[in-house]
Design an enzyme around this catalytic site. Structure first.
Site, PDB file in Angstrom:
ATOM      1  N   HIS A 168       0.838  -1.211   0.000  1.00  0.00           N
ATOM      2  CA  HIS A 168       0.000   0.000   0.000  1.00  0.00           C
ATOM      3  C   HIS A 168       0.865   1.250   0.000  1.00  0.00           C
ATOM      4  O   HIS A 168       2.061   1.213   0.302  1.00  0.00           O
ATOM      5  CB  HIS A 168      -0.963   0.008   1.197  1.00  0.00           C
ATOM      6  N   CYS A 169       0.259   2.368  -0.355  1.00  0.00           N
ATOM      7  CA  CYS A 169       0.885   3.683  -0.202  1.00  0.00           C
ATOM      8  C   CYS A 169      -0.048   4.489   0.690  1.00  0.00           C
ATOM      9  O   CYS A 169      -0.343   4.067   1.803  1.00  0.00           O
ATOM     10  CB  CYS A 169       1.150   4.340  -1.548  1.00  0.00           C
ATOM     11  N   SER A 170      -0.562   5.622   0.231  1.00  0.00           N
ATOM     12  CA  SER A 170      -1.535   6.371   1.030  1.00  0.00           C
ATOM     13  C   SER A 170      -2.946   5.857   0.755  1.00  0.00           C
ATOM     14  O   SER A 170      -3.566   5.222   1.590  1.00  0.00           O
ATOM     15  CB  SER A 170      -1.420   7.869   0.743  1.00  0.00           C
ATOM     16  N   THR A 215       1.023   2.109  -5.260  1.00  0.00           N
ATOM     17  CA  THR A 215       0.650   0.701  -5.102  1.00  0.00           C
ATOM     18  C   THR A 215       0.472   0.028  -6.460  1.00  0.00           C
ATOM     19  O   THR A 215       0.927  -1.097  -6.683  1.00  0.00           O
ATOM     20  CB  THR A 215      -0.649   0.585  -4.283  1.00  0.00           C
TER      21      THR A 215
END
Length: 555
Positions: free
Chosen positions: A395-397, A403
């Site tokens: 994941h990222c934000s 992602t």
């Protein structure tokens, strides 16, 4: 047609890659067409969505030609150069006349008259093309500038060319919308989702109406021993409800790539038993053959920690099973990536009138460092899933930019199918379109007039107007970013490194960049699957994969 103040202008000079052409400029509702008068009547076509910036100046574009700039440098108005020329060159503050004799650098009267004649438009396109047009008649130039602004700045996606485009003969009979079949692809990966055998994974229909997560696909794969009721509770712990869902099953060792968004940890260090259980079951999906597993946070650690103050953050590792590790890939956000590419574009901005090769490697933009980080992170994760039998939670934000990049790059390295043309198309449809990369937002298809600059006026009021325009422009483009283009650059690097491992070539990537922005096809006009359905994109437009499949030999 009401937007067209002029449809044809003769005796126009076009400058492109240091070459000068004389011909006729045509404006249509969806394209700028320039026809060369002499020779074979060659035509250049430019579509409006490709336009990134337009600048309108008095005088010839040759004022920006390298030799002329050198001749003008270090001059001031006192050296016999009119304020109009300085206005065309740009920032007068960048020049000085220390130690330079006026006689040596003063332009001849004939040259001044030539340079000040008429007007010019300088156009920057999203695919790194830069062109300029010289007009003898300023009023004609004004009409072209106004028409281009009105035709480029649209407030409704349905006004794009894709919604009236009719496929050419070689594209008829094709249906690129059927390129990605959910069941077919995950069955190919090795999952048994039809109930015919024992499987650790199942399909959930909870998101059929996109009520669980508006940006996720309607069909999702989760661990078999996780109930739908538990899923309903777990989504509340992830940003935008993007809970952990399977995107790739590695049949070699039963490991998985699962994507999601950041956890909503916040200052109070919130936790979710349901989310922790879901991840535990993901790690056990290959019968505990993976004692060590990895949570992949694509962001720099400082960015992830800063999100805590906003109610989000990164996983608290004490809440997850022993053997679970976390890694930060240090991939920067969309704003940093956009600024890096803009620095490269700034170096290229004189390529309409100047020839020569620019060594991008030596431009201090940071772009190549961002590419390196993506490829380095990919290398780490490929080893983790392939050699160390780790499950990957990525994941990222919000889970739709970095992602998508990392998941796609890892998959293309471990699965040869994705290195074929057909497989690469499936990969893009699965990881980018289906899982909700915000193509419409990142590509800025709905433009406005803040990308059109009129530099003909002088004075303080004009300077204030330009500053205001620059500010509005920065606010308008703040959600635009070349995320997908950055991913394609990484693929280009892999092709250069391993040319025999890919079925497709560099031309395939270059045309993909073009059609990413051109809005001739509907593939990249949505931010997610729900938007594609509600906008009837598949019914009203043609898939870009028809273009590639109809010309497969070129790629």
């Amino acid at each position: 047609m009401e937007y067209l103040r002029v449809t044809k202008v003769r005796d126009v000079h076009m400058y492109r890659r240091g070459e000068k052409y004389e011909g006729t400029l045509h404006l249509t509702t969806h394209h700028i067409i320039f026809t060369i008068e002499k020779g074979n009547g060659r035509e250049f076509w430019f579509c409006y969505p490709m336009i990134e910036r337009v600048e309108f100046y008095r005088g010839s574009v040759m004022l920006f030609e390298e030799d002329v700039i050198k001749e003008l440098s270090n001059l001031s108005n006192n050296n016999g150069i009119t304020s109009g020329i300085w206005n065309m060159i740009g920032s007068e503050d960048n020049y000085n006349n220390n130690g330079i004799s006026e006689e040596k650098l003063k332009l001849s009267e004939d040259k001044q008259k030539l340079l000040n004649r008429g007007c010019c438009l300088r156009i920057q396109f999203r695919d790194f093309n830069y062109i300029a047009f010289d007009f003898k008649n300023i009023l004609k130039g004004q009409d072209v500038f106004d028409s281009m602004m009105r035709l480029s700045c649209i407030d409704d996606i349905n006004k794009l060319y894709a919604f009236i485009y009719q496929p050419v003969k070689i594209e008829t009979g094709l249906n690129g919308w059927e390129s990605y079949d959910f069941m077919k692809e995950f069955t190919r990966q090795g999952l048994m989702l039809d109930g015919s055998g024992d499987s650790s994974w199942r399909i959930t229909n909870l998101n059929n109406n996109f009520e669980l997560c508006y940006s996720y696909p309607s069909k999702l794969i989760v661990p078999s021993n996780i109930s739908d009721n538990m899923l309903k509770h777990s989504v509340k712990y992830r940003s935008k409800n993007r809970f952990p869902a399977l995107t790739y099953y590695y049949k070699k060792n039963g490991c998985s790539i699962v994507r999601c968004s950041q956890p909503l940890v916040g200052i109070k260090q919130n936790r979710s038993v349901q989310d922790e259980k879901l991840i535990e079951m993901i790690f056990k999906s290959n019968n505990d053959r993976s004692p060590n597993n990895l949570i992949v946070d694509c962001r720099p650690i400082t960015n992830a920690m800063a999100q805590v103050a906003l109610g989000a953050g990164t996983e608290i590792m004490d809440n997850y099973n022993e053997g679970t590790e976390r890694i930060f890939l240090n991939i920067e956000n969309i704003h940093v990536i956009r600024d890096a590419l803009n620095k490269i574009k700034n170096v290229l901005k004189e390529s309409d009138v100047n020839k020569g090769i620019i060594d991008i490697d030596n431009v201090s933009s940071g772009w190549l460092e961002h590419i390196r980080r993506l490829l380095n992170g990919t290398n780490i994760l490929v080893n983790k899933i392939n050699k160390e039998n780790n499950h990957l939670i990525v994941h990222c934000s919000d889970g739709w930019d970095r992602t998508s990049q990392i998941s796609s790059l890892v998959e293309i390295c471990i699965d040869p199918y994705y290195r074929t043309i057909k497989g690469f198309i499936v990969l893009i449809e699965k990881e980018w379109n289906s899982f909700g990369h915000r193509f419409r937002e990142r590509n800025g298809y709905l433009q406005n007039d803040h990308k059109f600059y009129d530099y003909r006026e002088n004075g303080s009021s004009s300077a204030i107007k330009r500053l205001s325009q620059r500010y509005k422009h920065s606010q308008t483009v703040r959600l635009e970013s070349p995320v997908f283009q950055q991913f394609l650059h990484c693929i280009y690097c892999l092709i250069k490194k391993y040319p025999n491992k890919f079925e497709f070539n560099e031309r395939f990537l270059r045309r993909l960049v073009y059609h990413l922005h051109a809005a001739q096809y509907g593939t990249f006009l949505s931010d997610n699957e729900q938007m594609r359905i509600e906008g009837e994109i598949e019914d009203k437009t043609v898939s870009v994969w028809d273009y590639f499949n109809a010309r497969i030999g070129e790629f």
